[in-house]
Enzyme design. Sequence first.
Site, PDB file in Angstrom:
ATOM      1  N   ASN A 169      -5.124   8.458   3.941  1.00 18.68           N
ATOM      2  CA  ASN A 169      -4.755   7.924   4.936  1.00 18.68           C
ATOM      3  C   ASN A 169      -3.308   7.589   5.033  1.00 18.68           C
ATOM      4  O   ASN A 169      -2.423   7.495   5.168  1.00 18.68           O
ATOM      5  CB  ASN A 169      -5.106   6.288   5.501  1.00 18.68           C
ATOM      6  CG  ASN A 169      -5.367   5.519   6.704  1.00 18.68           C
ATOM      7  OD1 ASN A 169      -5.536   5.824   7.430  1.00 18.68           O
ATOM      8  ND2 ASN A 169      -4.450   4.450   6.526  1.00 18.68           N
ATOM      9  N   GLU A 170      -3.367   8.428   6.615  1.00 23.37           N
ATOM     10  CA  GLU A 170      -1.706   7.912   7.392  1.00 23.37           C
ATOM     11  C   GLU A 170      -0.800   8.832   6.615  1.00 23.37           C
ATOM     12  O   GLU A 170       0.392   8.320   5.453  1.00 23.37           O
ATOM     13  CB  GLU A 170      -1.074   6.826   7.857  1.00 23.37           C
ATOM     14  CG  GLU A 170      -2.286   6.790   8.892  1.00 23.37           C
ATOM     15  CD  GLU A 170      -1.169   5.475   9.660  1.00 23.37           C
ATOM     16  OE1 GLU A 170      -0.676   4.818   9.011  1.00 23.37           O
ATOM     17  OE2 GLU A 170      -1.455   5.214  11.470  1.00 23.37           O
TER      18      GLU A 170
ATOM     19  N   GLU B 265      -7.311   5.760  15.202  1.00 25.57           N
ATOM     20  CA  GLU B 265      -6.777   5.019  15.698  1.00 25.57           C
ATOM     21  C   GLU B 265      -6.451   4.467  16.476  1.00 25.57           C
ATOM     22  O   GLU B 265      -5.420   5.345  17.082  1.00 25.57           O
ATOM     23  CB  GLU B 265      -5.764   4.554  14.047  1.00 25.57           C
ATOM     24  CG  GLU B 265      -6.781   4.514  12.910  1.00 25.57           C
ATOM     25  CD  GLU B 265      -5.828   3.842  11.492  1.00 25.57           C
ATOM     26  OE1 GLU B 265      -4.729   2.987  11.956  1.00 25.57           O
ATOM     27  OE2 GLU B 265      -6.119   4.184  11.108  1.00 25.57           O
TER      28      GLU B 265
ATOM     29  N   LYS C  64      -3.976 -10.043   9.461  1.00 25.43           N
ATOM     30  CA  LYS C  64      -4.807 -10.876   9.825  1.00 25.43           C
ATOM     31  C   LYS C  64      -4.290 -10.839  11.508  1.00 25.43           C
ATOM     32  O   LYS C  64      -5.599 -11.718  11.916  1.00 25.43           O
ATOM     33  CB  LYS C  64      -4.823 -12.197   9.165  1.00 25.43           C
ATOM     34  CG  LYS C  64      -3.385 -12.685   9.277  1.00 25.43           C
ATOM     35  CD  LYS C  64      -3.869 -14.071   8.353  1.00 25.43           C
ATOM     36  CE  LYS C  64      -2.860 -14.990   8.408  1.00 25.43           C
ATOM     37  NZ  LYS C  64      -1.376 -14.411   7.679  1.00 25.43           N
TER      38      LYS C  64
ATOM     39  N   TRP D 284       2.894  -6.041  13.697  1.00 16.68           N
ATOM     40  CA  TRP D 284       3.891  -5.221  12.862  1.00 16.68           C
ATOM     41  C   TRP D 284       4.577  -5.039  13.584  1.00 16.68           C
ATOM     42  O   TRP D 284       6.517  -4.412  12.776  1.00 16.68           O
ATOM     43  CB  TRP D 284       3.178  -4.040  11.990  1.00 16.68           C
ATOM     44  CG  TRP D 284       2.384  -2.899  12.629  1.00 16.68           C
ATOM     45  CD1 TRP D 284       0.710  -2.379  13.241  1.00 16.68           C
ATOM     46  CD2 TRP D 284       3.021  -2.076  13.544  1.00 16.68           C
ATOM     47  NE1 TRP D 284       1.258  -1.814  14.105  1.00 16.68           N
ATOM     48  CE2 TRP D 284       2.072  -0.893  14.129  1.00 16.68           C
ATOM     49  CE3 TRP D 284       4.350  -1.535  13.867  1.00 16.68           C
ATOM     50  CZ2 TRP D 284       1.906  -0.232  15.135  1.00 16.68           C
ATOM     51  CZ3 TRP D 284       4.381  -0.763  15.107  1.00 16.68           C
ATOM     52  CH2 TRP D 284       3.065  -0.416  15.125  1.00 16.68           C
TER      53      TRP D 284
ATOM     54  N   HIS E 183      -3.787  -8.732  13.669  1.00 10.30           N
ATOM     55  CA  HIS E 183      -3.618  -7.152  14.066  1.00 10.30           C
ATOM     56  C   HIS E 183      -5.406  -7.193  15.082  1.00 10.30           C
ATOM     57  O   HIS E 183      -5.789  -8.046  14.558  1.00 10.30           O
ATOM     58  CB  HIS E 183      -3.933  -6.549  13.318  1.00 10.30           C
ATOM     59  CG  HIS E 183      -3.857  -4.710  14.316  1.00 10.30           C
ATOM     60  ND1 HIS E 183      -4.649  -3.973  14.938  1.00 10.30           N
ATOM     61  CD2 HIS E 183      -2.835  -4.052  13.786  1.00 10.30           C
ATOM     62  CE1 HIS E 183      -4.435  -3.538  15.055  1.00 10.30           C
ATOM     63  NE2 HIS E 183      -2.977  -3.404  14.144  1.00 10.30           N
TER      64      HIS E 183
ATOM     65  N   ARG F  87       0.692  -1.506   0.209  1.00  9.60           N
ATOM     66  CA  ARG F  87      -0.212   0.436  -0.337  1.00  9.60           C
ATOM     67  C   ARG F  87       0.984   1.588  -0.131  1.00  9.60           C
ATOM     68  O   ARG F  87       1.939   0.898   0.619  1.00  9.60           O
ATOM     69  CB  ARG F  87      -0.391  -0.337   1.556  1.00  9.60           C
ATOM     70  CG  ARG F  87      -0.192   0.316   2.482  1.00  9.60           C
ATOM     71  CD  ARG F  87      -0.724  -0.081   4.003  1.00  9.60           C
ATOM     72  NE  ARG F  87      -0.440   0.396   4.497  1.00  9.60           N
ATOM     73  CZ  ARG F  87      -1.266   0.086   5.994  1.00  9.60           C
ATOM     74  NH1 ARG F  87      -2.430   0.288   6.429  1.00  9.60           N
ATOM     75  NH2 ARG F  87      -0.452   0.683   7.261  1.00  9.60           N
TER      76      ARG F  87
HETATM   77  C1  GLA Z   1      -2.206   2.379  10.341  1.00 12.42           C
HETATM   78  C2  GLA Z   1      -3.334   1.478   9.430  1.00 12.42           C
HETATM   79  C3  GLA Z   1      -4.272   0.974   9.413  1.00 12.42           C
HETATM   80  C4  GLA Z   1      -3.638  -0.623  10.080  1.00 12.42           C
HETATM   81  C5  GLA Z   1      -2.921   0.228  11.432  1.00 12.42           C
HETATM   82  C6  GLA Z   1      -1.729  -1.726  11.365  1.00 12.42           C
HETATM   83  O1  GLA Z   1      -2.974   2.998  11.226  1.00 12.42           O
HETATM   84  O2  GLA Z   1      -3.802   3.239   9.327  1.00 12.42           O
HETATM   85  O3  GLA Z   1      -4.560   1.281   8.350  1.00 12.42           O
HETATM   86  O4  GLA Z   1      -2.662  -0.738   8.576  1.00 12.42           O
HETATM   87  O5  GLA Z   1      -1.787   0.869  10.812  1.00 12.42           O
HETATM   88  O6  GLA Z   1      -2.309  -1.166  13.018  1.00 12.42           O
END
Ligand code: GLA
Length: 664
Positions: free
Chosen positions: A150-151, A307, A356, A315, A358, A112
């Site tokens: 996203n991020e 989040e 999976k 991770w 997480h 991603r």
């Molecule tokens: C980030 C991403 C999420 C996910 C989390 C896992 O914050 O934005 O999509 O991957 O990490 O901790």
Amino acid sequence: MSETGLFSRVHFGGDYNPEQWDSSVWREDARVMRDASVDMATVGVFSWAAVERVEGVFDFAWLDEALALLHEASVRVDLATGTASPPNWACAAYPDILPVDASGVPYRPGSRQHFSPSSESYRRLAAAFVRKLVERYRDHPAVALWHVNNEYACHVPYDYSDAAARRFRQWLRARYGDLDVVNALWNTAFWSQRYASFDEIIPPRRTPYSHNPGLLLDFRRFTSDVTLELFIMERDIIRGAGATQPVTTNFMDAYPALDYWRWAREVDIVSNDNYSDPRDPDAARHAAFGRDLMRSLKPARPWILMEQAANTVSWRPNNARKSPGEMSAWSEQAVARGAGAILFFQWRQSVAGSEKFHSAMLPHAGPDTATFREISAYGARCAARTPVATGPAEVALLIDWENWWALNQPDHPAALDYERILRDWYEATHRAHVQLDFAHPSHDLSAYQLVIAPALYLLDERASANIARFVANGGVLATTSFTDVVDQHDRFRPGGFARGLGVVFGAAPIDFWGVADADAAPILQQGECIGRARGLREELRLDGAVVTAAFDDGAPAIVEHGFGDGSSIHVAAQLDRSAIAVVLDRALALAGVRPVLPALPEQVEAIRTASGVTLINQSAAAVEVAVADERITIEPYRWREFVERFPSADDQPRAAPLDARTTR
Ligand code: GLA
């Protein structure tokens, strides 16, 4: 911008990825969400390929159905634009979408975040997708918020592609106009680096040895700006299409690549992702740092904890569990710091894919789990309350991304880790139960009694005058080595160092050198060792300051000086934890700042809110605290709120400064 009833309660929920599931599961999701008091879901963060199957061919049917179900279940939707993960068809047809590393190797699809912020193809396709999405859902009754991308910059903070080179040159032209100015500011006379044309300028790709520091600094600025352009592009498409919901994008605490002060101006609501490591004994303090930073970015408005993990992440090399109650205690510290929503990654645990393992709000093992029970209990609490405003702080900790970019460059007397230094000072104030705001060196500091500005190496004249004014008007300033060394172009000012703040310090450095941890000099105050120097020492030439501590070789380590109606403490080194605590203690006494409540144990976190005080026991053992002559037990990872008004710190007497004052 309408807020569609946002923050009528503390929202609760998380990322919801219906496209990973058969639609039969969605009904069950809606039902179980109700059990957990979920009222907000972030949908579509990685849905671009599921909606735009091939270029220009859209399948909105599944998203229509999922949003309708959520609406029926009274779940508000934070609808994501999905642009963080371009589809495979896009990368195959337009390979210039892919970002490139410093060695010239493109990142490939298959994970991603594989997009170059400078790519024309990426911008065109992302814009077209967002337009379609917004046209379809701008009036949807479930949509309460737009979640752009996203991020940003998470996995690929820097892109060195040809597209980046072209935009970097445009950015430089717009900033400096004339190439002679660039050559002069970057001092390209050094090592034969002169540019005869803007077209010769390239991003700091792989070179035999160090890059030009001026170019490096400007490339960091450019990267933050060019990435912000993407956010603004999507936000303006959303607004241009007539959508009235607020727009956000999720930040990542103090993330080095993006200047969140500048970003915060552009978002309607600040939102943040936080994944402190439960194995770290100071995890709650790390989390508090991010929460205080977020509320400081847009003061006096609720922000969103976008989040966090319900339990483990997947991770780290080794992913520790949260202790029972820990998730709730970390959520509570966000609520007490003004969060208007407590959200998680993600609602339902994936059955396959990289994440999976997480944790999720609803674990794979189902609702009959400790994780789900704690989630539901905390969700019920959120449903029963409205966001609180955080109370005023008397201390500001300065954070400046431009300083970070300049400070973290190579070829310095010692490698200093700005984030580590800021966190050390933050954690010392947290341990002392003193509330603080983050601020930028150019912000209005007049509301504060004490400003802490460690390692503020790059300081422009406007900001140094601002800080000097704060002290002259009665404030207390605490600084450490390597402060006010270069101007905004990373160049020494004529005539030495601390050209702006030396008059405030009553001293100025004349030399800098590195100290290894193994031979860190002890710092002695009245014969007592209060801690050790770290990282980078400086030799001070005194001009009015009083020496309050010395290194073991007799050189000044800590100096105090009165300036106008205020005073400064300057330390000629970076410090270990025990020395920071001593310096902070003195600075707080000089400023007349006292803790939110006195005599609290270290593991209890204290937050002053607009209506009182919240105390959170961030440990696995019960603690006893004394509050207004009463002894109260707080169970592990639980909290207590006190609505009484506690005396404010205004009436706290200040410690006497040590020396004759330098008048303005
Ligand atoms: C980030 C991403 C999420 C996910 C989390 C896992 O914050 O934005 O999509 O991957 O990490 O901790």
